[in-house]
Design an enzyme around this catalytic site. Sequence first.
Site, PDB file in Angstrom:
ATOM      1  N   PHE A   1       0.822  -1.219   0.000  1.00  0.00           N
ATOM      2  CA  PHE A   1       0.000   0.000   0.000  1.00  0.00           C
ATOM      3  C   PHE A   1       0.853   1.265   0.000  1.00  0.00           C
ATOM      4  O   PHE A   1       0.384   2.335   0.373  1.00  0.00           O
ATOM      5  CB  PHE A   1      -0.951   0.028   1.207  1.00  0.00           C
ATOM      6  CG  PHE A   1      -1.915  -1.136   1.316  1.00  0.00           C
ATOM      7  CD1 PHE A   1      -2.106  -2.015   0.270  1.00  0.00           C
ATOM      8  CD2 PHE A   1      -2.648  -1.337   2.477  1.00  0.00           C
ATOM      9  CE1 PHE A   1      -3.002  -3.083   0.379  1.00  0.00           C
ATOM     10  CE2 PHE A   1      -3.548  -2.396   2.592  1.00  0.00           C
ATOM     11  CZ  PHE A   1      -3.723  -3.271   1.540  1.00  0.00           C
TER      12      PHE A   1
ATOM     13  N   GLY B   1       0.759  -9.110  -3.125  1.00  0.00           N
ATOM     14  CA  GLY B   1      -0.611  -9.568  -2.942  1.00  0.00           C
ATOM     15  C   GLY B   1      -1.476  -9.218  -4.139  1.00  0.00           C
ATOM     16  O   GLY B   1      -2.689  -9.427  -4.143  1.00  0.00           O
ATOM     17  N   THR B   2      -0.826  -8.683  -5.165  1.00  0.00           N
ATOM     18  CA  THR B   2      -1.515  -8.109  -6.307  1.00  0.00           C
ATOM     19  C   THR B   2      -1.766  -9.108  -7.430  1.00  0.00           C
ATOM     20  O   THR B   2      -2.636  -8.888  -8.261  1.00  0.00           O
ATOM     21  CB  THR B   2      -0.655  -6.958  -6.860  1.00  0.00           C
ATOM     22  OG1 THR B   2       0.722  -7.376  -6.796  1.00  0.00           O
ATOM     23  CG2 THR B   2      -0.812  -5.715  -6.017  1.00  0.00           C
TER      24      THR B   2
ATOM     25  N   GLY C   1       2.988  -1.396 -11.894  1.00  0.00           N
ATOM     26  CA  GLY C   1       3.648  -2.699 -11.875  1.00  0.00           C
ATOM     27  C   GLY C   1       3.171  -3.680 -12.931  1.00  0.00           C
ATOM     28  O   GLY C   1       3.982  -4.319 -13.608  1.00  0.00           O
TER      29      GLY C   1
ATOM     30  N   ASN D   1      -5.588 -10.313 -16.249  1.00  0.00           N
ATOM     31  CA  ASN D   1      -6.216 -11.430 -15.545  1.00  0.00           C
ATOM     32  C   ASN D   1      -7.471 -10.895 -14.861  1.00  0.00           C
ATOM     33  O   ASN D   1      -7.392 -10.288 -13.789  1.00  0.00           O
ATOM     34  CB  ASN D   1      -5.246 -12.015 -14.514  1.00  0.00           C
ATOM     35  CG  ASN D   1      -5.846 -13.195 -13.757  1.00  0.00           C
ATOM     36  OD1 ASN D   1      -7.043 -13.497 -13.876  1.00  0.00           O
ATOM     37  ND2 ASN D   1      -5.020 -13.866 -12.969  1.00  0.00           N
TER      38      ASN D   1
ATOM     39  N   GLN E   1      -8.267  -6.768  -7.165  1.00  0.00           N
ATOM     40  CA  GLN E   1      -7.603  -5.489  -6.894  1.00  0.00           C
ATOM     41  C   GLN E   1      -8.626  -4.371  -6.749  1.00  0.00           C
ATOM     42  O   GLN E   1      -8.536  -3.532  -5.855  1.00  0.00           O
ATOM     43  CB  GLN E   1      -6.666  -5.142  -8.059  1.00  0.00           C
ATOM     44  CG  GLN E   1      -5.416  -5.971  -8.115  1.00  0.00           C
ATOM     45  CD  GLN E   1      -4.472  -5.548  -7.022  1.00  0.00           C
ATOM     46  OE1 GLN E   1      -3.826  -4.533  -7.112  1.00  0.00           O
ATOM     47  NE2 GLN E   1      -4.412  -6.297  -5.968  1.00  0.00           N
TER      48      GLN E   1
ATOM     49  N   GLY F   1      -2.468   0.360 -15.670  1.00  0.00           N
ATOM     50  CA  GLY F   1      -2.559  -0.046 -14.273  1.00  0.00           C
ATOM     51  C   GLY F   1      -4.014  -0.157 -13.846  1.00  0.00           C
ATOM     52  O   GLY F   1      -4.889   0.496 -14.404  1.00  0.00           O
ATOM     53  N   VAL F   2      -4.265  -1.000 -12.847  1.00  0.00           N
ATOM     54  CA  VAL F   2      -5.632  -1.075 -12.341  1.00  0.00           C
ATOM     55  C   VAL F   2      -5.659  -1.154 -10.807  1.00  0.00           C
ATOM     56  O   VAL F   2      -6.695  -0.997 -10.188  1.00  0.00           O
ATOM     57  CB  VAL F   2      -6.386  -2.255 -12.996  1.00  0.00           C
ATOM     58  CG1 VAL F   2      -5.943  -3.592 -12.410  1.00  0.00           C
ATOM     59  CG2 VAL F   2      -7.887  -2.105 -12.873  1.00  0.00           C
TER      60      VAL F   2
ATOM     61  N   GLU G   1      -4.717   0.778  -8.347  1.00  0.00           N
ATOM     62  CA  GLU G   1      -5.099   1.924  -7.521  1.00  0.00           C
ATOM     63  C   GLU G   1      -6.351   2.633  -8.024  1.00  0.00           C
ATOM     64  O   GLU G   1      -6.935   3.447  -7.313  1.00  0.00           O
ATOM     65  CB  GLU G   1      -3.935   2.920  -7.437  1.00  0.00           C
ATOM     66  CG  GLU G   1      -2.734   2.326  -6.717  1.00  0.00           C
ATOM     67  CD  GLU G   1      -1.552   3.273  -6.642  1.00  0.00           C
ATOM     68  OE1 GLU G   1      -0.774   3.150  -5.685  1.00  0.00           O
ATOM     69  OE2 GLU G   1      -1.378   4.119  -7.535  1.00  0.00           O
TER      70      GLU G   1
HETATM   71 MO1  MOS Z   1       1.843   2.888  -4.102  1.00  0.00          MO
HETATM   72  S1  MOS Z   1       1.159   4.140  -2.654  1.00  0.00           S
HETATM   73  O1  MOS Z   1       2.867   3.860  -5.060  1.00  0.00           O
HETATM   74  O2  MOS Z   1       2.620   1.614  -3.376  1.00  0.00           O
END
Ligand code: MOS
Length: 738
Positions: free
Chosen positions: A245, A473-474, A515, A622, A629, A693-694, A696
Amino acid sequence: MKFDSPATTNPIDRGRVIGIPHDRIDGAAKVTGTAPYAYERHDAAPNAVYGWIVGSAIAKGRISAMDLRAAQAAPGVLGIVTHQNAGPLGKGDMNTAHLLGGPQIEHYEQAVALVIADTLENARDAARLVRIDYAPDKGRFDLAAERDRAAPPSGGFGGPADTRVGDFDGAFAKAAVKIDQSYTTPDQSHAMLEPHATTASWNGDRLTLWTANQMVAWNVGEIATTLKIPKENVRIVAPFIGGGFGAKLFLRADALLAALGARQVGRPVKVALARPQIPNNTTHRPATIQRIRIGADSNGVIDAIAHEVWSGDLPGGGAETAAQQTRLLYRGANRLTAHRLAVLDLPEGNAMRAPGEAVGLLALEAAMDELAEACGVDPVELRIRNDVQYDPEAGPQRPFSSRKLVECLRLGAERFGWNRRNPKPGQVRDGRWRIGMGVATAFRNNLVMKSGARIGVDAGGRVIVETDMTDIGTGSYTILAQTAAEMLGVPLDAVTVRLGDSRFPVSAGSGGQWGANSSTAGVYAAAAALRTKLAEKAGFPADKALFEDGLVRLGNQSQPLAQLAGREGLWAEDSMDYGDLAKRYAQATFGAHFCEVGVDIDTAEVRIRRMGGAFAAGRILNPKSARSQVIGAMTMGAGAALMEELVVDKRFGFFVNHDMAEYLVPVHADIPEQDVLFVEELDDKSSPMKAKGVGELGICGAGAAVANAIYNATGIRLRDYPLTIDRILGASSGHRVA
Ligand code: MOS
């Protein structure tokens, strides 16, 4: 491999493994307790002993005296690290305060000693015997009081402190409808499940850290700088991480002190922060004050928009860039954004769960709800009217790479049953509950980061992927395996993925929702290089060869990968590097959040009844882990709206509610139903994966949808988060939620 022009058709588009909902390949190890976390490396460091951190009892000042005698004489104690015996230390760029404090103290609970003993209990017990006298200084702990002394921040995430386009003041003054409101968000704590934890071991002058960290390569550099040793002498291993996080982006005290402790006692040392140490010892999301002004015509079309943000941090720290999304989200020729940073002597602020947008949208999307009401326009329709397909600060020459906000709003509204909402607040009742619905836009930037990987086929035909990417955990393990399987034409279970080791090629790491797209693109690059090698070995032209069923094929000729790999195996390494597509095109992810709440007419208890959202984030690699997420992130949005708050003791400068009993986050019972829809989208300008990205996106805007639903239910508009019972009752007329 360089990605500097939009992607064309490539093997990922086959969609045989990519885009299919897969269980996580690390799932069984996680749920059976066999995935080793940093504190559990009994295998790697069987003779480890235990360190316990002593934190500062003041927020600012100096240590005037330290008396270690009683602690040293306590049972099982092997050593004590303090600033007096730690040796000369440098400081990395990414932590604001020193990770080992003393004699100067920069914040409350700053680590000032590590007591090392044979057992955890002995270390903890002896830590209580460390005697420290302090000479405290007066500190600044109140953001509102420091607001007028705040200055433009120099660094941090998110570009310049201020932006200005057109004539905001002139246009706002002339606008038919004006909104001018201020909102506040509190300090918040990451509250990931696994605390900061490290096992450290020295072999001569070489250090190995098994540590919970999101960014392996960053932290090799940071620990080397701090210990003043060469980077080559550091190995970081982080294959399993119990949530980050943002708390684990950076080097923290557990890792540094475990390394110092292990050096002092000549044995491996484990250090974990106890939960009550975390909020004050580590980083947190800083509180904000936000002022939003919007000027629109009577149809709700925006002509002027301004978002100003105040936050605070230790000297040299960074701002919470909560105006970021306002630079890109809605139309309007006259615009202003500004960030101001006050000096505060609270523990250091930094990135947490979508820094910037997560709290920026709590304000902006509440203001949009206020604008919708002022114009008499449906809040979904208002957002559609203000859609813009290019960066509104830069103009039409900088379009979005892809932007499906309108589709998300329309599809999400339909699926949620938005047409059943009564636009007039306080009208709908179900027994003792007032019922309301709210909407908010989701927006989060899409960042691309250079990422590398090594990939090979072994003699048995198994595909192996190695990269220092982390899985916090992602679901990184699974999407990287999917990428390798798709590229080489093998089934998912023929792939082994090895992550989180600084001996592997440097990846994008896990942060800022970059990521998934970036690290899979790195595997794509390495796999493309391996395909060339395999094809050449088969004697086929690389651009004509097909990879499927574990074979390399050309026409009716084919050769098994295992055979081409030979006894030695065949390996390739490459990285994906980016040109200027992210400059030429604005890249971001979009969505629409919907929420239905019930508010108890007497107690003002808020119950979320349903949350729903539609999201456009490029190719969904996926759908199963992506949905997971997003629902996790929506849950964080619910927490931000209703309960998450670090309470500041403004006299002594610390966060009072520093454990999970008092720092509240949602539990299952708080979130009865969540519906997630992914809108189909391929972004050919983000990477060859066409993904974005997904991780956040789902938090961004979710809390505002809750706030807007509370308003629709009750007619009570609260602008200070979290929206707790006392605040709702305080704003209600009489004793009931009218
Ligand atoms: Mo995120 S708050 O850039 O791990």
